[in-house]
Scaffold this active site. Structure first.
Site, mmCIF file in Angstrom:
data_model
loop_
_atom_site.group_PDB
_atom_site.id
_atom_site.type_symbol
_atom_site.label_atom_id
_atom_site.label_comp_id
_atom_site.label_asym_id
_atom_site.label_seq_id
_atom_site.Cartn_x
_atom_site.Cartn_y
_atom_site.Cartn_z
ATOM 1 N N HIS A 246 0.844 -1.193 0.000
ATOM 2 C CA HIS A 246 0.000 0.000 0.000
ATOM 3 C C HIS A 246 0.886 1.253 0.000
ATOM 4 O O HIS A 246 1.758 1.403 0.837
ATOM 5 C CB HIS A 246 -0.922 -0.003 1.212
ATOM 6 C CG HIS A 246 -1.892 1.132 1.206
ATOM 7 N ND1 HIS A 246 -2.925 1.200 0.307
ATOM 8 C CD2 HIS A 246 -1.964 2.258 1.950
ATOM 9 C CE1 HIS A 246 -3.598 2.316 0.509
ATOM 10 N NE2 HIS A 246 -3.043 2.981 1.497
ATOM 11 N N ASP A 248 0.762 5.274 -0.073
ATOM 12 C CA ASP A 248 0.052 6.545 -0.020
ATOM 13 C C ASP A 248 0.818 7.540 -0.880
ATOM 14 O O ASP A 248 2.001 7.770 -0.651
ATOM 15 C CB ASP A 248 -0.065 7.013 1.426
ATOM 16 C CG ASP A 248 -0.994 6.094 2.220
ATOM 17 O OD1 ASP A 248 -2.013 5.670 1.649
ATOM 18 O OD2 ASP A 248 -0.684 5.780 3.377
ATOM 19 N N ASP A 359 -8.081 1.572 1.558
ATOM 20 C CA ASP A 359 -7.806 2.472 2.679
ATOM 21 C C ASP A 359 -8.575 3.784 2.594
ATOM 22 O O ASP A 359 -7.997 4.826 2.830
ATOM 23 C CB ASP A 359 -6.279 2.737 2.693
ATOM 24 C CG ASP A 359 -5.836 3.520 3.914
ATOM 25 O OD1 ASP A 359 -6.470 3.380 4.957
ATOM 26 O OD2 ASP A 359 -4.851 4.275 3.812
ATOM 27 N N HIS A 564 -6.474 9.732 -1.050
ATOM 28 C CA HIS A 564 -7.143 9.569 0.250
ATOM 29 C C HIS A 564 -6.375 10.052 1.483
ATOM 30 O O HIS A 564 -6.866 9.871 2.597
ATOM 31 C CB HIS A 564 -7.613 8.123 0.434
ATOM 32 C CG HIS A 564 -6.517 7.099 0.556
ATOM 33 N ND1 HIS A 564 -6.165 6.281 -0.484
ATOM 34 C CD2 HIS A 564 -5.704 6.774 1.575
ATOM 35 C CE1 HIS A 564 -5.179 5.479 -0.094
ATOM 36 N NE2 HIS A 564 -4.883 5.754 1.151
HETATM 37 ZN ZN ZN Z 1 -3.569 4.809 2.468
#
Ligand code: ZN
Length: 1004
Positions: A246, A248, A359, A564
């Protein structure tokens, strides 16, 4: 005689002993040089920074985000001959080894990086050089470093280790044999034979390994091979596993670091591991990330492409990034899909069918329709398991958005994490906690280190190698998630349906945090709508080229900031400093393009007087000031009005409009104020009713303690006494048709200037607010207690609205204490209601008869200590209406507040004898909105996107001022569905979105 009692603790000590000292043996240190810079430099510029020569323990990075190119060199000692040769490198930062051309080869992460250690160890420090060393190798290696850990924290900036070492492969393998079996035994039932046999085998090898010889290690592995080879018979659950990292796109690090972190380091590590582990399947979402690889690391990108073609690397997620789904507009979410899916198709020939949003902080009820209309059938997420009060009752279910009835098959990996260790405990947890295991034989497991990238390490892959079908554990197959979803879909028809939004009972602070970013996002979404509208008209009329390239790059950047952790407000200061600067530039550019296109249209229409354009599909009444004189105009739907030079009537003697210190009034409403600036009454003269609850002040600007963080405010904030700003001054004026009462408040070091505005003939009271906010640990809100009763509140979301409870009867109602709405929220009785409109806010409360709006948040410091301590400007409006919210046309007021009319005037404007007007596009009947008019993505045809706004079956007719040669209805990807005729009405089901693609006959 009893058997020897096996001591579990001793077995763990044996495991730790193997791991700690037996696998790698250092032979010598590498020579280490570094060139340090503040920002990343290219391989070509690698020697431009400050040059250092380093030994273990020496400092190279002074502060977080420092960068450096490292050069490691050395001669391999002869004693390495015949052994597996590795390097052990830890610069206490993140590192990417590159090849001779500077292309990423492998990522390394500091061992002491922050991570949830129950899930796995984040460190990666081993570089494999040769399976069998000759003992004469020369090490000559460059690497690109960042002085941050996986979670964007500064560690020490010191070199920890850079050694030439050998790896005892047989011991490494033994370690994973022991690790997997020991954990499996612990997961099994205490009295099971399997557990007893495994413990015995581990005990036996512990005796053998008292004497550490190569022969004993080999014998130990032979002994453990017996329990490792035992398989299950028929099984009831098979777990599909896909590697995951994951990433970001910004969070506790700036965007620039994501390119190196998520892309270069993580992806190169995946590629190296794929060479070693033939079963390994990995997936990564977010085309934006691939786009960066294409741009910054083309050779790496080619290797990724090859793995995608082989089917070992899955491209996931049908959106450009993994965006927030609460705040972006409906059209933004469509573009996320359109750009995302098109990138995958064009670059890799892949049709992605899954929305991959592990997420995000809540899931809009509009999504299922957007997905189904975009050829996306499945949703994968995990965050819902973070809800505070209620447990979502399914891991596999059909999600019916609830507004139009579309359904998508949705799976929440039952391990409740996207950073799974792929360990026996993971598999057991999935089997134990999978809610739908009674009807489904399939479940998904995501393994790897993530959030800041990293991805699966050797430990994940070594475990999985042993867990394919290990007696006592559900079998695990490494495969792309799409294979899993197809099996999931075909293996059962019994999945339950969840209707409505998937509300996350957490992180509701993100509906408000970083108010300026949210405002820019809203403003630019609306400006892009305007630009695409006018540019479509100018293209269609052949007078100006459609600004495709500009729109393409603007949309991509806007979509990136909808990520996000950016739009929700949960990133560090630097992310906002950078995005605000860019937003401002983008906004200026869009505004300039809008002006240019309206100018061109104006010329083409041979207009010469002052002209107003309206991009909304209804006739719009507005007060406008022309050369110092006010007049009320009506601009036709999606059309223009050119006005005479002189106002047709002078604006004098409007005695209905009054303003004095505690009272303002027009012919429809009377607003009465208390001495502190709050509102005592808003009386609707036309409908003869009071709208404000008795003895409860409205528009009370309230300041609450907020010791939360960017994600959450304390759930009991209302229980702590609130504070009020002090009203310092009042200024009243009548400006043409507008009565204005301006309140000047102070609070601490902050000031609030609020102009309450009422226009002639308008039922709307606007609160135009300027705040210079300097407070910490505070939240600013306003509220309106109403004399309107309903157990439901209507909240505008993308392409429609949803109803939520105004009571807290159940735990589910109670949990929804802060709710998302876009341009309006409304409480209505069957014949009367009140809406609260806004131009950039999202966090609302609706409790019993009170509407409450969250305006600003400045929690202590996590992760941005400057959050919302800045100048802000925003408007919210009170709109009481006859009839409920649909007949009260609340949606029109919401759009009008957010979309200004556009004026074109020339300095040498001619005298125009009479008004002239025309409509380019209009709707006849039906509760239908034209959300978008744009050029088709792949040709020069025109797209008109409409949706039903009220929740009714309806029909409408589209009147166009131009000739259409061909028209088809398409899905959201602009793929044709059916041809239609504009001669007959177009029918809509509730909240249905329709996209029409038309070939317009050239007007020349
Ligand atoms: Zn995230």
């Amino acid at each position: 005689m009893p058997y020897e009692k096996i001591n579990n603790e001793k077995l763990h000590q044996m495991k730790a002993f193997i791991e700690g000292g037996k696998i790698y043996q250092s032979l010598s240190s590498l020579k280490v040089e570094a060139w340090v810079t503040k920002e990343p430099t290219t391989f070509k510029e690698r020697k431009t920074g400050t040059h250092l020569t380093l030994s273990a323990g020496d400092k190279w990075g002074g502060e977080l985000w420092d960068c450096a190119w490292f050069y490691f060199s050395g001669k391999v000692p002869s004693q390495a001959r015949g052994e597996k040769l590795v390097l052990l490198i830890d610069v206490n930062g993140e590192l990417c080894l590159v090849d001779r051309n500077g292309s990423p080869m492998q990522g390394l992460t500091n061992v002491n990086s922050e991570f949830e250690l129950s899930l796995g160890k984040p460190g990666k420090r081993v570089v494999e050089i040769a399976e069998k060393a000759s003992g004469t190798e020369e090490i000559d290696l460059w690497a690109d470093a960042g002085c941050n850990d996986l979670f964007g924290h500064f560690r020490s900036g010191t070199l920890k280790i850079a050694d030439i070492a050998i790896c005892k492969e047989e011991i490494r393998q033994l370690y994973y044999d022991v690790e997997v079996l020991l954990e499996l035994a612990e997961q099994l039932e205490e009295d099971s034979a399997r557990r007893a046999r495994i413990y015995q085998a581990l005990y036996d090898i512990s005796l053998l390994l008292v004497d550490w010889t190569d022969e004993n290690v080999r014998k130990a592995r032979e002994l453990l091979a017996i329990p490792l080879q035992k398989q299950n018979g028929d099984v009831d659950l098979t777990i599909s596993a896909v590697g995951h990292a994951h990433i970001d796109l910004a969070w506790l690090w700036p965007i620039r670091e994501t390119i190196r972190k998520g892309g270069a380091r993580t992806f190169s590590t995946v590629l190296r591991n794929m060479e070693k582990y033939p079963d390994y399947i990995f997936g990564a979402s977010q085309p934006q990330l691939y786009q960066w690889m294409k741009e910054y690391y083309p050779a790496l990108y080619e290797q990724i492409k090859q793995r995608i073609a082989e089917g070992r690397w899955e491209v996931q997620g049908g959106m450009w990034v993994e965006p927030d789904s609460n705040i972006p507009s409906g059209e933004s979410l469509i573009r996320q899909i359109l750009y995302g899916k098109r990138f995958y198709l064009e670059e890799f020939g892949k049709e992605v069918r899954t929305l991959w949003v592990p997420d995000i902080f809540g899931y809009s009820a509009s999504l299922p329709q957007l997905l189904k209309q975009s050829e996306i059938d499945y949703v994968m997420t995990q965050k819902l398991s973070w809800s505070e009060y209620n447990d979502h009752p399914h891991h596999t279910f059909y999600w019916q958005g609830g507004i139009d009835g579309s359904k998508v098959l949705t799976h929440l990996p039952p391990e409740d994490t996207y950073n799974g260790p792929a360990a026996p405990r993971s598999i057991k947890k999935i089997e134990r906690e999978y809610y739908d295991k009674n009807i489904s034989e399939h479940s998904l497991m995501l393994f790897g280190i993530g959030d800041g990238g990293g991805g699966p390490g050797e430990e994940h892959l070594e475990r999985l190698k042993r867990e394919r079908n290990l007696l006592g554990l559900s079998p695990v197959v490494q495969e792309p998630s799409i294979n899993f979803f197809r099996k999931l879909e075909s293996s059962s028809s019994k999945y339950k349906t969840w209707s409505g939004e998937l509300y996350l009972e957490k992180h509701q602070g993100t509906l408000t945090s970083q108010a300026r970013n949210k405002k820019y996002n809203r403003k630019i979404e609306k400006a892009l709508r305007e630009l695409e509208f006018v540019a479509s008209l100018t293209m269609m009329k052949g007078i100006k080229q459609y600004p495709s390239e500009e729109l393409d790059s603007i949309w991509k950047e806007v979509m990136l900031y909808q990520f996000h952790d950016i739009l929700p407000g949960s990133s560090i200061s630097r992310v906002y400093d950078e995005s605000l600067e860019r937003y401002q530039k983008i906004n200026e550019k869009v505004e300039r393009l809008i002006e240019e296109h309206y100018q061109a249209l104006y010329q083409h229409l041979h207009l010469s007087g002052i002209t107003f354009f309206n991009s909304l599909p209804w006739a719009r009444r507005e007060w406008v000031e022309v050369h110092g004189k006010w007049r009320e105009i009506t601009i036709p739907p999606m059309g223009y009005l050119e006005i005479k030079d002189q106002p047709s009537q002078a604006l004098t003697g409007h005695t209905e409009l009054k303003v004095e210190k505690t009272r303002m009034e027009n012919e429809l409403l009377v607003v009465s104020f208390n001495r502190d600036g709050t509102i005592r009454s808003i009386f609707d003269k036309e409908n003869n009713r009071e709208t404000i609850a008795k003895h409860r002040p409205a528009n009370q600007l309230a300041i609450y303690h907020d010791h939360g963080d960017a994600w959450d405010f304390p759930s009991d904030y209302k229980s702590v006494p609130k504070m009020k700003p002090i009203l310092e001054d009042i200024h009243c004026e009548i400006n043409g048709p507008i009565a204005v009462m301006t309140h000047f408040y102070t609070f601490g070091n902050s000031t609030i200037q609020q102009s309450v505005k009422m226009k002639l003939g308008s039922r709307q009271v606007d609160f135009q607010t300027k705040v210079d906010w300097k407070e910490s640990n505070k939240m600013l809100r306003t509220s309106f207690p109403l004399q309107v009763r309903s157990d439901r509140v209507h909240c505008e979301i993308q392409f429609g609205y949803i109803n939520r409870s105004t009571h807290q009867n159940t735990q589910w109602d109670f949990a929804k204490d802060e709710i998302c709405a876009h341009q309006w929220i409304d409480i209505s009785e069957p014949d009367y209601g009140v809406a609260l409109l806004n131009d950039c806010k999202y966090g609302h409360r609706a409790e019993e008869d009170e509407l409450d709006l969250n305006l600003l948040r400045s929690p202590p410091d996590s992760p941005d200590p400057n959050a919302d301590r800045a100048d802000h400007e925003f408007v919210y409006s009170f709109y009481p209406h006859k009839g409920e919210f649909v007949s009260g046309e609340v949606y029109k007021k919401g759009y009008e507040l957010n979309i200004p009319v556009r004026k074109v005037e020339k300095t040498d404007a001619a005298t125009v004898k009479k008004d002239s007007s025309a409509s380019f596009i209009q709707l006849q009947g039906g509760s239908v909105m034209i959300e978008t008019i744009k050029k088709a993505e792949l040709d020069n045809e025109m797209i008109i996107r409409l949706y039903e706004i009220s929740g009714n079956h309806t029909t409408t007719k589209l009147d166009l001022s131009f000739v259409v040669e061909k028209i088809v209805e398409t899905n959201l990807l602009e793929n044709p569905k059916q041809s239609i005729s504009l001669d007959s009405p177009i029918s809509f089901t509730p909240f249905e979105i329709k996209t029409l693609k038309m070939k317009v006959k050239s007007s020349s």
